[in-house]
Design a protein around this motif. Structure first.
Motif, short mmCIF file in Angstrom:
data_model
loop_
_atom_site.label_atom_id
_atom_site.label_comp_id
_atom_site.label_asym_id
_atom_site.label_seq_id
_atom_site.Cartn_x
_atom_site.Cartn_y
_atom_site.Cartn_z
N GLN A 268 0.83 -1.21 0.00
CA GLN A 268 0.00 0.00 0.00
C GLN A 268 0.87 1.26 0.00
O GLN A 268 0.56 2.24 -0.67
CB GLN A 268 -0.93 0.00 1.22
CG GLN A 268 -1.93 1.15 1.24
CD GLN A 268 -2.98 1.07 0.15
OE1 GLN A 268 -3.62 0.04 -0.04
NE2 GLN A 268 -3.16 2.15 -0.61
N GLU A 269 1.98 1.19 0.73
CA GLU A 269 2.90 2.32 0.79
C GLU A 269 3.50 2.61 -0.61
O GLU A 269 3.58 3.76 -1.03
CB GLU A 269 4.04 1.99 1.78
CG GLU A 269 4.65 3.19 2.48
CD GLU A 269 5.75 2.78 3.46
OE1 GLU A 269 6.75 3.52 3.51
OE2 GLU A 269 5.62 1.75 4.14
N ALA A 270 3.89 1.53 -1.29
CA ALA A 270 4.42 1.69 -2.65
C ALA A 270 3.34 2.19 -3.60
O ALA A 270 3.59 3.03 -4.47
CB ALA A 270 4.99 0.36 -3.14
N TYR A 271 2.12 1.69 -3.41
CA TYR A 271 0.98 2.15 -4.22
C TYR A 271 0.74 3.64 -4.02
O TYR A 271 0.59 4.40 -4.98
CB TYR A 271 -0.27 1.34 -3.84
CG TYR A 271 -1.52 1.77 -4.58
CD1 TYR A 271 -1.89 1.16 -5.77
CD2 TYR A 271 -2.34 2.78 -4.07
CE1 TYR A 271 -3.03 1.53 -6.45
CE2 TYR A 271 -3.49 3.18 -4.75
CZ TYR A 271 -3.82 2.54 -5.94
OH TYR A 271 -4.96 2.94 -6.61
N ASP A 272 0.75 4.06 -2.77
CA ASP A 272 0.53 5.47 -2.44
C ASP A 272 1.62 6.37 -3.02
O ASP A 272 1.40 7.55 -3.30
CB ASP A 272 0.43 5.68 -0.92
CG ASP A 272 -0.80 5.02 -0.32
OD1 ASP A 272 -1.75 4.73 -1.08
OD2 ASP A 272 -0.82 4.77 0.90
N ALA A 273 2.81 5.77 -3.21
CA ALA A 273 3.94 6.53 -3.77
C ALA A 273 3.95 6.47 -5.31
O ALA A 273 4.85 7.03 -5.95
CB ALA A 273 5.26 5.98 -3.23
N GLY A 274 2.94 5.80 -5.89
CA GLY A 274 2.81 5.83 -7.34
C GLY A 274 2.93 4.51 -8.08
O GLY A 274 2.67 4.43 -9.28
N SER A 275 3.33 3.44 -7.39
CA SER A 275 3.47 2.13 -8.06
C SER A 275 2.11 1.53 -8.40
O SER A 275 1.20 1.59 -7.58
CB SER A 275 4.20 1.13 -7.16
OG SER A 275 5.56 1.12 -7.44
N ARG A 276 2.01 0.95 -9.59
CA ARG A 276 0.77 0.26 -9.97
C ARG A 276 1.04 -1.18 -10.42
O ARG A 276 0.14 -2.00 -10.45
CB ARG A 276 0.02 1.02 -11.08
CG ARG A 276 -0.59 2.35 -10.64
CD ARG A 276 -1.66 2.16 -9.59
NE ARG A 276 -2.23 3.41 -9.10
CZ ARG A 276 -1.75 4.12 -8.10
NH1 ARG A 276 -0.65 3.71 -7.45
NH2 ARG A 276 -2.33 5.22 -7.69
N ASP A 277 2.28 -1.47 -10.79
CA ASP A 277 2.62 -2.82 -11.25
C ASP A 277 3.38 -3.55 -10.14
O ASP A 277 4.43 -3.09 -9.69
CB ASP A 277 3.49 -2.75 -12.51
CG ASP A 277 2.69 -2.26 -13.71
OD1 ASP A 277 2.11 -3.12 -14.40
OD2 ASP A 277 2.62 -1.03 -13.93
N PHE A 278 2.83 -4.70 -9.73
CA PHE A 278 3.44 -5.48 -8.65
C PHE A 278 3.64 -6.92 -9.11
O PHE A 278 2.78 -7.48 -9.79
CB PHE A 278 2.56 -5.44 -7.40
CG PHE A 278 2.53 -4.10 -6.72
CD1 PHE A 278 3.44 -3.80 -5.71
CD2 PHE A 278 1.63 -3.11 -7.12
CE1 PHE A 278 3.44 -2.55 -5.10
CE2 PHE A 278 1.62 -1.86 -6.52
CZ PHE A 278 2.53 -1.57 -5.51
N GLY A 279 4.78 -7.49 -8.73
CA GLY A 279 5.11 -8.85 -9.14
C GLY A 279 5.14 -9.80 -7.96
O GLY A 279 5.69 -9.49 -6.90
#
Length: 229
Positions: A42-53
């Motif tokens: 969620q932290e990475a998402y909030d910082a702009g990430s949308r692609d997760f592996g």
């Protein structure tokens, strides 16, 4: 920490692109979130990430329902045929297709769910015994065989380069994958584009980008060392 690390990785991607005259928009950063808790994702998402592996089907199953619906999940780990049905409609791209039998199962499950599965063919370019992936010599035949299956679309190639202390040591492997993708593209096979090269991880993604990577898979560089239990 996650946001700062993410910014640093994005800066490095821009730097690598600039060095070889590429547009950073050509490179997708996949945040490898295997073993990481939902809070960090969620932290990475909030910082702009949308692609997760993710490496494991179970982790996609657990995380998919509780995280934002616009996340693009990538299956980057070895995929067993009996687990395909669980993720076929939850992932945007399966990176790790290394056999015709796996592709046939993906095709069958995609047909059942009435979706088209986008996949990459995994090539074990360094021929490491501990790694999955087809060989360089067999890759073209495998691509041709998979291309005939319904509900499946080959978008490119993926490789996991050897673990090295000097990223320059992997440059030759990235060059070989790039050359292989060019050879396959020249064949103009139906249902095949070579628009995606998924190569480069935390230790060597800048070199991979210099050699044409369009997707880099960075875990430790964003989330820190992972819990290996």
């Amino acid at each position: 920490m996650v946001a700062e690390n993410l910014n640093q990785v994005c800066e490095n991607i821009e730097k690598a692109c600039k060095k070889v005259g590429r547009d950073p928009k050509e490179v997708t950063l996949i945040a490898v979130s295997k073993t990481k808790p939902v809070s960090m994702i969620q932290e990475a998402y909030d910082a702009g990430s949308r692609d997760f592996g993710e490496n494991k089907v179970q982790e996609i199953m657990d995380k998919h329902p509780v995280l934002p619906p616009d996340i693009r999940w990538h299956m980057i780990g070895h995929l067993q045929r009996n687990k395909v049905k669980y993720i076929i409609d939850k992932t945007v791209l399966i990176h790790s297709v290394d056999s015709l039998r796996l592709a046939q199962e993906i095709s069958a499950q995609a047909q059942k769910k009435q979706v088209t599965a986008d996949i990459l063919v995994e090539v074990n370019i360094a021929q490491e015994e501990s790694k999955f992936g087809t060989s360089r010599d067999e890759a073209i035949q495998l691509v041709e065989d998979i291309s005939k299956l319904p509900h499946i679309y080959i978008k490119g190639l993926m490789t996991i380069a050897p673990f090295v202390t000097n990223p320059e040591d992997n440059r030759v492997h990235f060059q070989q994958i790039r050359e292989l993708s060019v050879d396959i593209a020249k064949k103009n096979i139906d249902n095949v584009t070579m628009s995606v090269l998924s190569m480069g991880m935390t230790g060597d993604y800048m070199v991979a980008i210099e050699e044409g990577s369009t997707m880099v898979r960075v875990g430790t560089g964003i989330f820190g060392e992972r819990n290996k239990k």
